[in-house]
Design a protein around this motif. Structure first.
Motif, PDB file in Angstrom:
ATOM      1  N   GLU A 149       0.845  -1.098  -0.024  1.00  0.00           N
ATOM      2  CA  GLU A 149       0.165  -0.140   0.183  1.00  0.00           C
ATOM      3  C   GLU A 149       0.932   1.074   0.078  1.00  0.00           C
ATOM      4  O   GLU A 149       0.504   2.171  -0.662  1.00  0.00           O
ATOM      5  CB  GLU A 149      -0.845  -0.059   1.174  1.00  0.00           C
ATOM      6  N   GLY A 150       1.959   1.166   0.734  1.00  0.00           N
ATOM      7  CA  GLY A 150       2.951   2.496   0.893  1.00  0.00           C
ATOM      8  C   GLY A 150       3.479   2.583  -0.522  1.00  0.00           C
ATOM      9  O   GLY A 150       3.545   3.732  -1.161  1.00  0.00           O
ATOM     10  N   THR A 151       3.687   1.644  -1.564  1.00  0.00           N
ATOM     11  CA  THR A 151       4.367   1.795  -2.691  1.00  0.00           C
ATOM     12  C   THR A 151       3.169   2.509  -3.494  1.00  0.00           C
ATOM     13  O   THR A 151       3.568   3.407  -4.220  1.00  0.00           O
ATOM     14  CB  THR A 151       4.742   0.519  -3.232  1.00  0.00           C
ATOM     15  N   SER A 152       1.813   2.064  -3.360  1.00  0.00           N
ATOM     16  CA  SER A 152       0.836   2.697  -4.274  1.00  0.00           C
ATOM     17  C   SER A 152       0.691   3.995  -3.657  1.00  0.00           C
ATOM     18  O   SER A 152       0.499   4.984  -4.833  1.00  0.00           O
ATOM     19  CB  SER A 152      -0.398   1.925  -3.991  1.00  0.00           C
ATOM     20  N   LYS A 153       0.747   4.416  -2.501  1.00  0.00           N
ATOM     21  CA  LYS A 153       0.616   5.738  -2.059  1.00  0.00           C
ATOM     22  C   LYS A 153       1.822   6.586  -2.625  1.00  0.00           C
ATOM     23  O   LYS A 153       1.404   7.801  -3.041  1.00  0.00           O
ATOM     24  CB  LYS A 153       0.542   5.866  -0.699  1.00  0.00           C
ATOM     25  N   SER A 154       2.996   6.042  -2.504  1.00  0.00           N
ATOM     26  CA  SER A 154       4.047   6.931  -2.834  1.00  0.00           C
ATOM     27  C   SER A 154       4.215   7.099  -4.467  1.00  0.00           C
ATOM     28  O   SER A 154       4.679   8.402  -5.114  1.00  0.00           O
ATOM     29  CB  SER A 154       5.457   6.399  -2.441  1.00  0.00           C
ATOM     30  N   GLN A 155       3.614   6.417  -5.141  1.00  0.00           N
ATOM     31  CA  GLN A 155       3.635   6.202  -6.721  1.00  0.00           C
ATOM     32  C   GLN A 155       2.419   7.520  -7.048  1.00  0.00           C
ATOM     33  O   GLN A 155       2.736   7.901  -8.043  1.00  0.00           O
ATOM     34  CB  GLN A 155       3.365   5.015  -7.282  1.00  0.00           C
ATOM     35  N   LEU A 156       1.289   7.211  -6.515  1.00  0.00           N
ATOM     36  CA  LEU A 156       0.267   8.147  -6.746  1.00  0.00           C
ATOM     37  C   LEU A 156       0.698   9.464  -6.471  1.00  0.00           C
ATOM     38  O   LEU A 156       0.674  10.457  -7.209  1.00  0.00           O
ATOM     39  CB  LEU A 156      -0.922   7.769  -5.684  1.00  0.00           C
ATOM     40  N   ASN A 157       1.754   9.931  -5.143  1.00  0.00           N
ATOM     41  CA  ASN A 157       1.953  11.150  -4.862  1.00  0.00           C
ATOM     42  C   ASN A 157       3.188  11.522  -6.057  1.00  0.00           C
ATOM     43  O   ASN A 157       3.059  12.572  -6.427  1.00  0.00           O
ATOM     44  CB  ASN A 157       2.796  11.096  -3.582  1.00  0.00           C
ATOM     45  N   PHE A 158       4.019  10.579  -6.520  1.00  0.00           N
ATOM     46  CA  PHE A 158       4.904  11.100  -7.597  1.00  0.00           C
ATOM     47  C   PHE A 158       4.227  11.449  -8.697  1.00  0.00           C
ATOM     48  O   PHE A 158       4.486  12.277  -9.476  1.00  0.00           O
ATOM     49  CB  PHE A 158       5.728   9.940  -7.784  1.00  0.00           C
ATOM     50  N   ALA A 159       2.986  10.491  -9.003  1.00  0.00           N
ATOM     51  CA  ALA A 159       2.325  11.005 -10.301  1.00  0.00           C
ATOM     52  C   ALA A 159       1.645  12.441 -10.224  1.00  0.00           C
ATOM     53  O   ALA A 159       1.896  13.260 -11.125  1.00  0.00           O
ATOM     54  CB  ALA A 159       1.323   9.922 -10.494  1.00  0.00           C
TER      55      ALA A 159
END
Length: 172
Positions: A149-159
Protein backbone atom coordinates in the motif's frame (compact mmCIF):
# COMPACT_ATOMS: atom_id res chain seq x y z
CA UNK A 1 -27.58 -0.49 -21.03
CA UNK A 2 -30.97 -1.89 -21.94
CA UNK A 3 -31.91 -5.04 -20.04
CA UNK A 4 -33.45 -6.70 -23.11
CA UNK A 5 -30.30 -6.11 -25.13
CA UNK A 6 -28.19 -7.73 -22.41
CA UNK A 7 -30.59 -10.68 -22.19
CA UNK A 8 -30.22 -11.16 -25.94
CA UNK A 9 -26.44 -11.12 -25.49
CA UNK A 10 -26.80 -13.84 -22.85
CA UNK A 11 -28.54 -15.90 -25.54
CA UNK A 12 -25.52 -15.31 -27.84
CA UNK A 13 -27.48 -13.11 -30.25
CA UNK A 14 -24.79 -11.68 -32.57
CA UNK A 15 -26.85 -8.60 -33.48
CA UNK A 16 -27.29 -7.74 -29.81
CA UNK A 17 -23.57 -8.26 -29.22
CA UNK A 18 -22.80 -5.92 -32.12
CA UNK A 19 -25.09 -3.25 -30.62
CA UNK A 20 -23.46 -3.59 -27.21
CA UNK A 21 -20.04 -3.39 -28.85
CA UNK A 22 -21.04 -0.22 -30.72
CA UNK A 23 -22.35 1.39 -27.52
CA UNK A 24 -19.38 0.41 -25.37
CA UNK A 25 -16.39 0.49 -27.74
CA UNK A 26 -15.66 4.20 -27.31
CA UNK A 27 -15.91 4.06 -23.53
CA UNK A 28 -13.71 0.99 -23.22
CA UNK A 29 -11.22 2.39 -25.74
CA UNK A 30 -10.84 5.46 -23.52
CA UNK A 31 -10.21 3.21 -20.51
CA UNK A 32 -7.60 1.17 -22.38
CA UNK A 33 -5.95 4.30 -23.78
CA UNK A 34 -5.32 5.59 -20.26
CA UNK A 35 -3.31 2.47 -19.40
CA UNK A 36 -1.66 1.51 -22.69
CA UNK A 37 0.22 3.62 -25.22
CA UNK A 38 0.64 1.27 -28.16
CA UNK A 39 -2.37 1.06 -30.51
CA UNK A 40 -1.82 -2.67 -31.02
CA UNK A 41 -1.87 -3.25 -27.26
CA UNK A 42 -5.04 -1.18 -26.94
CA UNK A 43 -6.75 -3.13 -29.71
CA UNK A 44 -5.68 -6.43 -28.17
CA UNK A 45 -6.91 -5.40 -24.72
CA UNK A 46 -10.22 -4.26 -26.23
CA UNK A 47 -10.66 -7.54 -28.12
CA UNK A 48 -9.85 -9.57 -25.01
CA UNK A 49 -12.21 -7.42 -22.95
CA UNK A 50 -15.13 -7.89 -25.32
CA UNK A 51 -14.42 -11.61 -25.55
CA UNK A 52 -14.62 -11.86 -21.75
CA UNK A 53 -17.67 -9.62 -21.60
CA UNK A 54 -19.62 -11.76 -24.07
CA UNK A 55 -18.44 -15.12 -22.72
CA UNK A 56 -19.09 -14.16 -19.10
CA UNK A 57 -22.24 -12.08 -19.51
CA UNK A 58 -24.28 -14.87 -17.95
CA UNK A 59 -22.41 -14.19 -14.69
CA UNK A 60 -23.75 -10.64 -14.60
CA UNK A 61 -26.55 -10.74 -12.04
CA UNK A 62 -27.54 -7.07 -12.15
CA UNK A 63 -27.83 -5.51 -15.64
CA UNK A 64 -27.85 -2.05 -14.03
CA UNK A 65 -24.12 -2.34 -13.32
CA UNK A 66 -23.16 -3.60 -16.78
CA UNK A 67 -21.03 -0.58 -17.70
CA UNK A 68 -19.06 -0.66 -14.45
CA UNK A 69 -18.61 -4.43 -14.83
CA UNK A 70 -17.37 -4.01 -18.42
CA UNK A 71 -14.98 -1.21 -17.39
CA UNK A 72 -13.54 -3.40 -14.65
CA UNK A 73 -12.92 -6.17 -17.18
CA UNK A 74 -11.15 -3.67 -19.48
CA UNK A 75 -8.99 -2.34 -16.62
CA UNK A 76 -8.00 -5.89 -15.64
CA UNK A 77 -7.13 -6.71 -19.26
CA UNK A 78 -4.92 -3.63 -19.48
CA UNK A 79 -3.16 -4.49 -16.25
CA UNK A 80 -2.66 -8.06 -17.45
CA UNK A 81 -1.26 -6.74 -20.73
CA UNK A 82 1.17 -4.53 -18.80
CA UNK A 83 2.23 -7.46 -16.61
CA UNK A 84 2.82 -9.91 -19.46
CA UNK A 85 4.21 -7.68 -22.21
CA UNK A 86 6.87 -6.24 -19.97
CA UNK A 87 6.96 -6.37 -16.21
CA UNK A 88 4.95 -3.59 -14.61
CA UNK A 89 7.90 -1.75 -13.14
CA UNK A 90 7.09 0.72 -10.43
CA UNK A 91 9.86 3.25 -10.67
CA UNK A 92 10.29 6.84 -9.61
CA UNK A 93 13.37 7.21 -11.77
CA UNK A 94 11.81 6.20 -15.08
CA UNK A 95 10.81 9.29 -17.00
CA UNK A 96 9.70 9.94 -20.52
CA UNK A 97 10.93 12.75 -22.72
CA UNK A 98 8.30 15.14 -23.92
CA UNK A 99 8.07 18.16 -26.14
CA UNK A 100 5.95 21.27 -25.80
CA UNK A 101 4.08 20.30 -28.96
CA UNK A 102 2.97 17.02 -27.49
CA UNK A 103 -0.11 18.44 -25.80
CA UNK A 104 -2.87 20.02 -27.83
CA UNK A 105 -3.05 23.77 -27.22
CA UNK A 106 -6.71 23.92 -28.28
CA UNK A 107 -7.82 20.70 -26.58
CA UNK A 108 -9.98 20.65 -23.51
CA UNK A 109 -8.43 20.67 -20.05
CA UNK A 110 -9.45 17.04 -19.49
CA UNK A 111 -7.94 15.87 -22.77
CA UNK A 112 -4.74 17.75 -21.99
CA UNK A 113 -4.48 16.13 -18.57
CA UNK A 114 -5.15 12.68 -20.03
CA UNK A 115 -2.51 13.23 -22.70
CA UNK A 116 -0.02 14.21 -19.99
CA UNK A 117 -0.57 10.80 -18.38
CA UNK A 118 1.39 9.34 -21.30
CA UNK A 119 4.51 11.05 -19.93
CA UNK A 120 4.32 9.20 -16.62
CA UNK A 121 6.19 5.95 -16.05
CA UNK A 122 3.94 2.90 -16.60
CA UNK A 123 3.57 2.01 -12.96
CA UNK A 124 2.75 5.56 -11.87
CA UNK A 125 0.28 5.93 -14.72
CA UNK A 126 -1.48 2.68 -13.81
CA UNK A 127 -1.73 3.64 -10.14
CA UNK A 128 -2.95 7.16 -10.94
CA UNK A 129 -5.62 5.74 -13.25
CA UNK A 130 -6.72 3.12 -10.74
CA UNK A 131 -6.93 5.58 -7.84
CA UNK A 132 -7.89 8.96 -9.31
CA UNK A 133 -9.99 7.87 -12.28
CA UNK A 134 -11.33 4.41 -11.48
CA UNK A 135 -11.70 5.07 -7.74
CA UNK A 136 -9.94 1.99 -6.35
CA UNK A 137 -8.57 2.26 -2.80
CA UNK A 138 -4.83 1.80 -2.21
CA UNK A 139 -5.37 -1.58 -0.54
CA UNK A 140 -7.08 -2.97 -3.66
CA UNK A 141 -4.51 -1.38 -5.99
CA UNK A 142 -1.73 -2.97 -3.95
CA UNK A 143 -3.42 -6.34 -4.25
CA UNK A 144 -4.03 -5.98 -7.99
CA UNK A 145 -0.43 -5.01 -8.72
CA UNK A 146 1.28 -7.15 -6.06
CA UNK A 147 2.85 -4.15 -4.36
CA UNK A 148 2.55 -2.65 -0.89
CA UNK A 149 0.00 0.00 0.00
CA UNK A 150 2.91 2.33 0.77
CA UNK A 151 4.27 1.86 -2.74
CA UNK A 152 0.84 2.61 -4.18
CA UNK A 153 0.60 5.80 -2.13
CA UNK A 154 4.12 6.97 -2.97
CA UNK A 155 3.61 6.29 -6.68
CA UNK A 156 0.34 8.24 -6.64
CA UNK A 157 2.11 11.12 -4.90
CA UNK A 158 4.90 11.00 -7.48
CA UNK A 159 2.36 10.93 -10.33
CA UNK A 160 0.49 13.95 -8.95
CA UNK A 161 3.70 15.96 -8.52
CA UNK A 162 4.91 15.02 -11.99
CA UNK A 163 1.55 15.94 -13.53
CA UNK A 164 1.70 19.33 -11.80
CA UNK A 165 5.18 19.91 -13.23
CA UNK A 166 3.99 18.91 -16.70
CA UNK A 167 0.96 21.19 -16.43
CA UNK A 168 3.19 24.15 -15.53
CA UNK A 169 5.64 23.42 -18.33
CA UNK A 170 2.75 23.12 -20.84
CA UNK A 171 0.85 26.15 -19.51
CA UNK A 172 -2.23 24.09 -18.66
Amino acid sequence: MERELLLECQRNDRNAQRKVYEKMAGKLYAVCRRYLKNDEDIEEAMADSFYKIFTRINQLQNPDIFEAWARKIAVNECLQKLRTSRELHISLEEDHAFSAGSVSEQGSFEKDILSLLNFLPEGCRAIFNLFAIEGYPHKEIASMLSISEGTSKSQLNFARKRLQQLMVSHNI
